[in-house]
Motif scaffolding. Sequence first.
Motif, PDB file in Angstrom:
ATOM      1  N   THR A  87       0.840  -1.209   0.000  1.00 14.02           N
ATOM      2  CA  THR A  87       0.000   0.000   0.000  1.00 14.02           C
ATOM      3  C   THR A  87       0.871   1.253   0.000  1.00 14.02           C
ATOM      4  O   THR A  87       0.629   2.184  -0.759  1.00 14.02           O
ATOM      5  N   GLU A  91       1.467   3.805  -3.183  1.00 13.42           N
ATOM      6  CA  GLU A  91       1.215   5.233  -3.044  1.00 13.42           C
ATOM      7  C   GLU A  91       2.441   6.027  -3.490  1.00 13.42           C
ATOM      8  O   GLU A  91       2.336   7.029  -4.193  1.00 13.42           O
ATOM      9  N   ARG A 125      -8.548  -2.008  -1.763  1.00 19.33           N
ATOM     10  CA  ARG A 125      -8.774  -1.127  -0.610  1.00 19.33           C
ATOM     11  C   ARG A 125      -9.895  -0.150  -0.945  1.00 19.33           C
ATOM     12  O   ARG A 125      -9.933   0.416  -2.028  1.00 19.33           O
ATOM     13  N   THR A 126     -10.779   0.034   0.017  1.00 21.47           N
ATOM     14  CA  THR A 126     -11.952   0.861  -0.273  1.00 21.47           C
ATOM     15  C   THR A 126     -11.570   2.326  -0.499  1.00 21.47           C
ATOM     16  O   THR A 126     -12.294   3.061  -1.145  1.00 21.47           O
ATOM     17  N   ASP A 127     -10.406   2.725   0.036  1.00 22.39           N
ATOM     18  CA  ASP A 127     -10.018   4.127  -0.125  1.00 22.39           C
ATOM     19  C   ASP A 127      -9.081   4.351  -1.314  1.00 22.39           C
ATOM     20  O   ASP A 127      -8.520   5.426  -1.461  1.00 22.39           O
ATOM     21  N   SER A 129      -9.424   4.723  -4.688  1.00 21.15           N
ATOM     22  CA  SER A 129      -9.659   5.793  -5.665  1.00 21.15           C
ATOM     23  C   SER A 129      -9.565   7.180  -5.028  1.00 21.15           C
ATOM     24  O   SER A 129      -9.097   8.127  -5.660  1.00 21.15           O
ATOM     25  N   GLU A 130      -9.949   7.277  -3.745  1.00 20.57           N
ATOM     26  CA  GLU A 130      -9.806   8.568  -3.055  1.00 20.57           C
ATOM     27  C   GLU A 130      -8.340   8.956  -2.881  1.00 20.57           C
ATOM     28  O   GLU A 130      -7.960  10.110  -2.984  1.00 20.57           O
ATOM     29  N   LYS A 131      -7.537   7.919  -2.582  1.00 20.26           N
ATOM     30  CA  LYS A 131      -6.092   8.151  -2.447  1.00 20.26           C
ATOM     31  C   LYS A 131      -5.509   8.672  -3.760  1.00 20.26           C
ATOM     32  O   LYS A 131      -4.738   9.632  -3.780  1.00 20.26           O
ATOM     33  N   ARG A 133      -7.129  10.165  -6.120  1.00 19.89           N
ATOM     34  CA  ARG A 133      -7.646  11.510  -6.352  1.00 19.89           C
ATOM     35  C   ARG A 133      -6.831  12.550  -5.577  1.00 19.89           C
ATOM     36  O   ARG A 133      -6.475  13.613  -6.096  1.00 19.89           O
ATOM     37  N   SER A 134      -6.490  12.220  -4.322  1.00 26.41           N
ATOM     38  CA  SER A 134      -5.758  13.210  -3.531  1.00 26.41           C
ATOM     39  C   SER A 134      -4.332  13.394  -4.049  1.00 26.41           C
ATOM     40  O   SER A 134      -3.793  14.496  -4.010  1.00 26.41           O
ATOM     41  N   THR A 165     -14.539   0.331  -8.298  1.00 21.61           N
ATOM     42  CA  THR A 165     -13.343   1.175  -8.207  1.00 21.61           C
ATOM     43  C   THR A 165     -12.877   1.617  -9.592  1.00 21.61           C
ATOM     44  O   THR A 165     -12.530   2.776  -9.799  1.00 21.61           O
ATOM     45  N   CYS A 168     -14.960   4.338 -10.959  1.00 19.52           N
ATOM     46  CA  CYS A 168     -14.648   5.571 -10.272  1.00 19.52           C
ATOM     47  C   CYS A 168     -13.378   6.211 -10.858  1.00 19.52           C
ATOM     48  O   CYS A 168     -13.338   7.412 -11.127  1.00 19.52           O
TER      49      CYS A 168
END
Length: 277
Positions: A87, A91, A125-127, A129-131, A133-134, A165, A168
């Motif tokens: 993870t 990132e 991981r559920t987050d 696409s948000e990761k 995006r950020s 995902t 998204c």
Amino acid sequence: CKLNGRNHTLFFSETMEEDYNENLILDADIRKALYNKEFELYYQPQINVITGEVIGLEALIRWMHPKKGPVSPAKFIPLAEESGVITQIGEWVIREACQQHQTWLKEGYEPIRIAVNVSAIELQRTDFSEKVRSILTETNMDPHFLEIEITENSVMQNTEECILTMNCLRKMGISLSIDDFGTGYSSFGYLKQFPINYLKIDQSFVRSALKEQSSAAIVKAMIQLAHNFGLRVVAEGVEDEAILSLLKAENCDFYQGYFYSKPIRAVDIKERILKAK
Ligand code: C2E
Ligand code: CA
Ligand code: CA
Ligand code: CA
């Protein structure tokens, strides 16, 4: 080797331990490597089969271990997946690729699409696409120049959530490709459900296409199928001109491989590949 005397058990076990330690990479080493910035992204150009133009880059991670030297991603990525540290690596990879892209822009080069590899663990991981995006916001990266490669097998685990995902990510403007196509367990029927742009034919088929009729037939069928679904096809592992001709004859769209270039450092991409605005 010769084993003798009463020490032989000790001798044997010592050697084994040495071998073991030499090859052993620990989760802690990977965490330390992130902290000490021992990772680097190399980039391999993707080429338009017809025009010979570079249409994108694939980012591939490299690890220079201070004592062990270069460690192949084929070796440490599976371990990182097991321990979960993938993870953090993932990132880092996405941020590094976006930052590199933005640096090139500032230096006056034309934008270019960069594909990053994302493993199943990250995608699930559920987050996720948000990761992403950020990171895009933080680096001010245009999502249209980011591509995410997902292996066929990773979408097959937890298919429904992965599709959510993927939808998204697509809505954000990111392109998606299925990596290593042909090596996994999905049937062609699944392809329709995936909101993808590209299909990457695994290099095992590409590299044997000239020697084995069956591989050539598979490559041909995959290209036709992908085109019927409106996808574009990238052939991986193109090592010589003969394979490239075969791909051209079968209407393959893009290719990657040592024939054009190995994965190279960012500085070499800048000097040899990028176009000034
Ligand atoms: P992959 O995504 O299928 O990447 C293609 C691999 O084939 C790369 O190996 C590339 O260097 C190699 N390759 C490219 N062209 C040729 C060719 O013409 N001939 C031959 N023999 N090989 C070629 P690499 O860089 O060692 O990466 C191995 C695998 O490690 C990748 O396979 C990918 O699954 C994984 N990986 C690499 N970087 C990352 C990353 O940043 N994140 C994740 N999750 N996985 C990564
Ligand atoms: Ca890949
Ligand atoms: Ca691949
Ligand atoms: Ca692979």
